[in-house]
Enzyme design. Structure first.
Site, short mmCIF file in Angstrom:
data_model
loop_
_atom_site.label_atom_id
_atom_site.label_comp_id
_atom_site.label_asym_id
_atom_site.label_seq_id
_atom_site.Cartn_x
_atom_site.Cartn_y
_atom_site.Cartn_z
N CYS A 1 0.91 -1.20 0.00
CA CYS A 1 0.10 -0.09 -0.18
C CYS A 1 0.89 1.15 0.02
CB CYS A 1 -1.12 0.07 1.02
SG CYS A 1 -2.35 1.18 0.91
N HIS B 1 -3.43 -5.15 0.23
CA HIS B 1 -3.22 -5.91 1.51
C HIS B 1 -3.23 -7.38 1.48
CE1 HIS B 1 -2.76 -2.18 3.89
NE2 HIS B 1 -3.59 -1.55 3.13
N GLU C 1 -1.73 -9.51 3.24
CA GLU C 1 -1.55 -10.04 4.43
C GLU C 1 -2.88 -10.54 4.98
OE1 GLU C 1 -1.66 -5.56 5.16
OE2 GLU C 1 -1.05 -6.82 3.89
#
Length: 547
Positions: free
Chosen positions: A386, A519, A521
């Site tokens: 990001c 993102h 994750e």
């Protein structure tokens, strides 16, 4: 018809109700049951999207674009069930919806009250879209005794009556502190907490007791007697080496069996725990160790990067290595008199990979850019997420000669390599935003598709040409600078399907240098590590062998 499991907490906060809910969900799944987990948050924010990470920790984003409590990340990582907007409710959202209905006249002149209007909304949320489930686990945020949580506790009391006691189970999580001066574990706080909960109309069926040492049988029997539960239903919860050891630990203590017994289920299938056995084996038998430097602005509170931390752990599990994280405050990088970062080498030379995570605001930005430069020049594996990708693009622009390159997020700039995104396409049509609009819920949120370049590193990592990843941002890399950046060696290897929004950049001449606008994750799991994190840690392992 779904059965409901209600989880409350007492004595103190931060007892791990979210991990317990996630672990119980995983154990019920291992027995073949269909499970969904929901979180009730008593605070008055509509969602945590505008809350400081220092106040609330990470904001977890779902595929459908909801900004939710970080516990939903635990739910998804442990069960693999994709979280939805319908899985997190706050007092703020409930009151907002009720007031909207009242202003419309939906209540036909009735006096709007906590009971029944607020409690009815809570009950409706708990029961929505549960027809295809065996169990719905509902975690109540906060601690019994908090004023904010009273409507939720009352709604649960009503639900137990509405559904029938055989269709609901209450689990209460408490703390049993050890008093060193007395040399004893003290059960009184748990007794008082259960008494308070019972006074509100809910008698717990199972007690999960957090302890820092084994719970003697005498204390266990004492808790059972004074709290009106079976001794077998007093489940000790000791600290675990890893959160991914918790499901097996709770199973050994009988949590899932006791919950099923409370429902009257005595013929449940035996659990298949092979997935968790494999994870525990990988945790217990690492074959190496790598150090990742995370250069961010919220490093004083690791919960601000909870999913990121866990995704790095998952990457380690995929490579059978232990991942150590060096939290590096970008603001503390040695600065020159003109405010630019000084020599960052002393902090970055010891690490085998550098990760710059997402964030908002200018604070620490020059330190992040300096870490990108270090990674590029030294050939250290780099992962920008990001804002981290945006800083990589700013760094590339400055390296190519655009000294004034920056992002409009930090103010006016002569070279806006990154700028505010004012409109983008979704399945519902074009979404538009204004610079002076509301902050809450106005970012590019949720899952969006991207196409990967045919000969790119990310194409090989993903093993496919089309991906879908979750976003949470207001600013985008300006495609007017695309040719200039690619001339400097930074390749745009992932784009939105319409070719308008950059999603991934990489450096083909670097051992491992990838920046992503999304993102990744948020979609990583211990039993299914995200491919980018698995590849990043693999590159860090190779780097560790070079130093």
């Amino acid at each position: 018809m779904a059965r409901f499991i209600f989880i409350t907490g007492g004595v103190v906060s931060s007892l791990g109700k979210g991990l317990m809910a996630a672990s119980l969900g995983a154990l019920l799944q291992a027995r073949g049951y269909r499970v969904r987990i929901r979180k009730f948050d008593p605070y008055l924010n509509v969602d945590p999207g505008t809350m400081s990470p220092y106040q609330h920790g990470e904001v977890y984003v779902t595929d459908d674009g909801a900004e939710t409590d970080l516990d939903l990340g635990h739910y998804e990582r442990f069960t693999g069930v994709a979280a939805r907007q319908a899985d997190n409710i706050t007092s703020g959202r409930i009151y907002r919806d009720i007031i909207t209905k009242e202003r419309r006249g939906d209540y036909l002149g009735a006096t709007v009250q906590v009971i029944p209007h607020v409690t009815n909304e809570i009950k409706a949320f708990a029961r929505a879209d549960t027809e295809d489930l065996d169990f719905v686990i509902c975690e109540i945020g906060g601690t019994v005794g908090d004023i904010e949580s009273l409507p939720f506790i009352e709604a649960l009391r009503q639900l137990r009556n509405d559904l029938g006691r055989s269709e609901t189970v209450s689990i209460h999580t408490t703390l049993i502190p050890y008093i060193a001066a007395a040399g004893e574990l003290k059960t009184k706080p748990t007794q008082h907490s259960v008494r308070d909960l019972t006074a509100l109309g809910i008698q717990p069926d199972v007690l999960l007791c957090r302890v820092d040492r084994p719970l003697p049988e005498g204390e266990r029997a004492k808790i059972a007697q004074f709290c009106n539960v079976r001794k077998e239903a007093v489940i000790p919860a000791l600290d675990a080496r890893s959160i991914y050891s918790v499901p097996l630990q709770y199973h050994r203590e009988g949590l899932d069996a006791e919950v099923l017994r409370a429902f009257g289920i005595t013929d449940a299938p035996a659990p298949d725990l092979s997935r968790w056995d494999d994870i525990e084996d990988r945790i217990e038998h690492f074959e190496g160790e790598v150090t990742i430097g995370v250069v961010g602005k919220y490093v004083g509170l690791p919960d601000a990067y909870k999913s990121l931390t866990e995704a790095l752990v998952h990457g380690g599990l995929a490579n059978r290595v232990k991942v150590r994280i060096n939290w590096l405050d970008a603001e503390l990088f040695a600065a020159n008199e003109d405010g630019t970062p000084g020599d960052v080498a002393p902090m970055l030379e010891p690490v085998h990979g550098i990760l710059v995570p997402g964030g908002f605001g200018e604070r620490g930005s020059e330190g992040k850019i300096a870490s990108v430069t270090f990674a590029r020049e030294r050939g250290v594996p780099f992962f920008g997420i990001c804002l981290g990708m945006q800083m990589a693009c700013v760094e590339a622009a400055r390296h190519s000669g655009l000294e004034g390159a920056s992002t409009t997020e930090f103010g006016d700039t002569a070279e806006p390599v990154v700028g505010l995104i004012t409109e983008w396409m979704t399945e519902e049509g074009i979404q538009k935003r204004e610079a002076g609009g509301d902050l809450g819920g106005t970012m590019r949120l949720g899952a969006y598709p991207a196409k990967l370049g045919g000969n790119s590193v990310v194409r090989r990592v993903y093993g496919t040409e089309a991906i879908s990843e979750r976003h949470r941002h207001r600013y985008e890399v300006n495609t007017h600078y695309k040719d200039r950046l690619e001339q400097s060696g930074l390749v745009f290897s992932g784009m939105s399907p319409d070719g308008q929004l950059p999603e991934i950049v990489e450096r083909p001449d670097h051992p491992w240098f990838i920046g992503v606008q999304f993102h990744p994750e948020l979609k990583s799991k211990p039993f299914d590590p995200h491919p980018l994190f698995a590849s990043f840690i693999e590159a860090a392992v190779k780097q560790s062998r070079l130093v």
